[in-house]
Scaffold this motif. Structure first.
Motif, PDB file in Angstrom:
ATOM      1  N   SER A  66       0.840  -1.190   0.000  1.00 51.24           N
ATOM      2  CA  SER A  66       0.000   0.000   0.000  1.00 51.24           C
ATOM      3  C   SER A  66       0.877   1.242   0.000  1.00 51.24           C
ATOM      4  O   SER A  66       2.069   1.190   0.300  1.00 51.24           O
ATOM      5  CB  SER A  66      -0.904   0.014   1.223  1.00 51.24           C
ATOM      6  OG  SER A  66      -0.145   0.270   2.369  1.00 51.24           O
ATOM      7  N   THR A 107       3.431  14.004  -5.911  1.00 54.47           N
ATOM      8  CA  THR A 107       2.183  13.762  -6.612  1.00 54.47           C
ATOM      9  C   THR A 107       2.078  14.723  -7.775  1.00 54.47           C
ATOM     10  O   THR A 107       2.598  15.826  -7.732  1.00 54.47           O
ATOM     11  CB  THR A 107       0.952  13.951  -5.706  1.00 54.47           C
ATOM     12  OG1 THR A 107       0.901  15.306  -5.277  1.00 54.47           O
ATOM     13  CG2 THR A 107       0.979  13.006  -4.533  1.00 54.47           C
ATOM     14  N   ASP A 116      -3.541  10.766   0.856  1.00 55.58           N
ATOM     15  CA  ASP A 116      -4.284  10.216  -0.260  1.00 55.58           C
ATOM     16  C   ASP A 116      -3.908  10.987  -1.518  1.00 55.58           C
ATOM     17  O   ASP A 116      -4.008  12.200  -1.550  1.00 55.58           O
ATOM     18  CB  ASP A 116      -5.779  10.324   0.008  1.00 55.58           C
ATOM     19  CG  ASP A 116      -6.601   9.593  -1.014  1.00 55.58           C
ATOM     20  OD1 ASP A 116      -7.829   9.656  -0.900  1.00 55.58           O
ATOM     21  OD2 ASP A 116      -6.031   8.954  -1.922  1.00 55.58           O
ATOM     22  N   HIS A 143      -5.299  10.789  -4.560  1.00 57.34           N
ATOM     23  CA  HIS A 143      -6.347  10.934  -5.564  1.00 57.34           C
ATOM     24  C   HIS A 143      -6.640  12.402  -5.822  1.00 57.34           C
ATOM     25  O   HIS A 143      -6.837  13.174  -4.911  1.00 57.34           O
ATOM     26  CB  HIS A 143      -7.638  10.234  -5.115  1.00 57.34           C
ATOM     27  CG  HIS A 143      -7.498   8.750  -5.073  1.00 57.34           C
ATOM     28  ND1 HIS A 143      -7.628   7.966  -6.175  1.00 57.34           N
ATOM     29  CD2 HIS A 143      -7.217   7.921  -4.046  1.00 57.34           C
ATOM     30  CE1 HIS A 143      -7.445   6.710  -5.836  1.00 57.34           C
ATOM     31  NE2 HIS A 143      -7.191   6.653  -4.548  1.00 57.34           N
ATOM     32  N   ALA A 181      -6.771  12.258 -12.779  1.00 53.02           N
ATOM     33  CA  ALA A 181      -5.734  11.266 -12.554  1.00 53.02           C
ATOM     34  C   ALA A 181      -4.692  11.825 -11.590  1.00 53.02           C
ATOM     35  O   ALA A 181      -4.498  13.029 -11.513  1.00 53.02           O
ATOM     36  CB  ALA A 181      -5.088  10.906 -13.885  1.00 53.02           C
ATOM     37  N   THR A 216       2.916   5.017  -8.697  1.00 46.80           N
ATOM     38  CA  THR A 216       1.565   4.529  -8.463  1.00 46.80           C
ATOM     39  C   THR A 216       0.583   5.447  -9.157  1.00 46.80           C
ATOM     40  O   THR A 216       0.577   6.652  -8.901  1.00 46.80           O
ATOM     41  CB  THR A 216       1.251   4.474  -6.956  1.00 46.80           C
ATOM     42  OG1 THR A 216       2.223   3.642  -6.319  1.00 46.80           O
ATOM     43  CG2 THR A 216      -0.130   3.925  -6.698  1.00 46.80           C
ATOM     44  N   HIS A 258      -3.339   6.509 -10.198  1.00 49.66           N
ATOM     45  CA  HIS A 258      -4.733   6.454  -9.751  1.00 49.66           C
ATOM     46  C   HIS A 258      -5.604   7.178 -10.763  1.00 49.66           C
ATOM     47  O   HIS A 258      -5.257   8.266 -11.207  1.00 49.66           O
ATOM     48  CB  HIS A 258      -4.909   7.155  -8.397  1.00 49.66           C
ATOM     49  CG  HIS A 258      -4.158   6.520  -7.284  1.00 49.66           C
ATOM     50  ND1 HIS A 258      -4.650   5.459  -6.579  1.00 49.66           N
ATOM     51  CD2 HIS A 258      -2.939   6.795  -6.773  1.00 49.66           C
ATOM     52  CE1 HIS A 258      -3.763   5.113  -5.667  1.00 49.66           C
ATOM     53  NE2 HIS A 258      -2.721   5.905  -5.768  1.00 49.66           N
ATOM     54  N   GLY A 259      -6.715   6.566 -11.129  1.00 48.76           N
ATOM     55  CA  GLY A 259      -7.680   7.254 -11.975  1.00 48.76           C
ATOM     56  C   GLY A 259      -7.685   6.769 -13.408  1.00 48.76           C
ATOM     57  O   GLY A 259      -7.217   5.676 -13.730  1.00 48.76           O
ATOM     58  N   SER A 271      -2.614  -0.729  -9.957  1.00 43.30           N
ATOM     59  CA  SER A 271      -3.811  -1.191  -9.251  1.00 43.30           C
ATOM     60  C   SER A 271      -4.892  -0.124  -9.117  1.00 43.30           C
ATOM     61  O   SER A 271      -6.068  -0.450  -8.991  1.00 43.30           O
ATOM     62  CB  SER A 271      -3.452  -1.741  -7.873  1.00 43.30           C
ATOM     63  OG  SER A 271      -2.881  -0.722  -7.067  1.00 43.30           O
ATOM     64  N   GLY A 272      -4.523   1.140  -9.156  1.00 46.49           N
ATOM     65  CA  GLY A 272      -5.493   2.218  -9.009  1.00 46.49           C
ATOM     66  C   GLY A 272      -6.011   2.789 -10.318  1.00 46.49           C
ATOM     67  O   GLY A 272      -6.771   3.756 -10.317  1.00 46.49           O
ATOM     68  N   THR A 320      -8.379   3.178 -13.242  1.00 51.46           N
ATOM     69  CA  THR A 320      -9.790   2.859 -13.468  1.00 51.46           C
ATOM     70  C   THR A 320     -10.139   2.776 -14.947  1.00 51.46           C
ATOM     71  O   THR A 320     -11.145   2.183 -15.307  1.00 51.46           O
ATOM     72  CB  THR A 320     -10.692   3.901 -12.789  1.00 51.46           C
ATOM     73  OG1 THR A 320     -10.360   5.202 -13.288  1.00 51.46           O
ATOM     74  CG2 THR A 320     -10.517   3.868 -11.281  1.00 51.46           C
TER      75      THR A 320
END
Length: 136
Positions: free
Chosen positions: A2, A12, A27, A29, A34, A48, A50-51, A80-81, A83
């Motif tokens: 994680s 980020t 977090d 996100h 994204a 990593t 996300h989105g 993994s994140g 979508t």
């Protein structure tokens, strides 16, 4: 693994291209877009994602993977994140693979299917977990 188990500092990048560096975990996100978190773990640089990643939102991930490929011998994309992914992400993975030892970890079913349909899963190193990807 994680994000909570990551070694800081991390950076980020939101879909609008803005960057923020922090020494605390949070977090990653981005609301409605994204986001990318980066960290070093077990000798690999982990990016990593996300989105949703398409032509309009791929820039933060492109920037992260380009920089990682230039600076680190082993790069892991924790997918993994993700979508949604289309040919923009597929193209980015292929280009990054040509520059660095890229591993794709934990792709969700839609991305795994895209990799299988295009045969890219036979070219890229796809692993079930970030741990497996960093170890290989």
């Amino acid at each position: 693994m994680s994000i909570d188990g990551a070694v800081t500092p991390w950076r980020t990048s939101d879909a609008d291209g803005s960057n923020e560096q922090s020494s605390a975990r949070a977090d990653a996100h981005a609301p409605g877009g994204a986001a990318v978190v980066q960290y070093e773990w077990r000798g690999a640089w982990v990016v990593t994602a996300h989105g949703s990643f398409d032509m309009q939102s791929i820039k933060p991930l492109t920037d992260a993977l380009d920089t990682a490929a230039r600076k680190h011998p082993k790069v892991v994309l924790d997918a993994s994140g993700i979508t949604f992914a289309d040919s923009a992400l597929l193209n980015l993975l292929i280009l990054t693979h040509r520059t660095a030892a890229l591993r794709v970890a934990a792709p969700p079913p839609q991305l795994r299917r895209l990799l299988e349909l295009t045969g890219t899963d036979t070219v890229l190193q796809v692993r079930a977990t970030v741990e497996d990807a960093a170890a290989s």
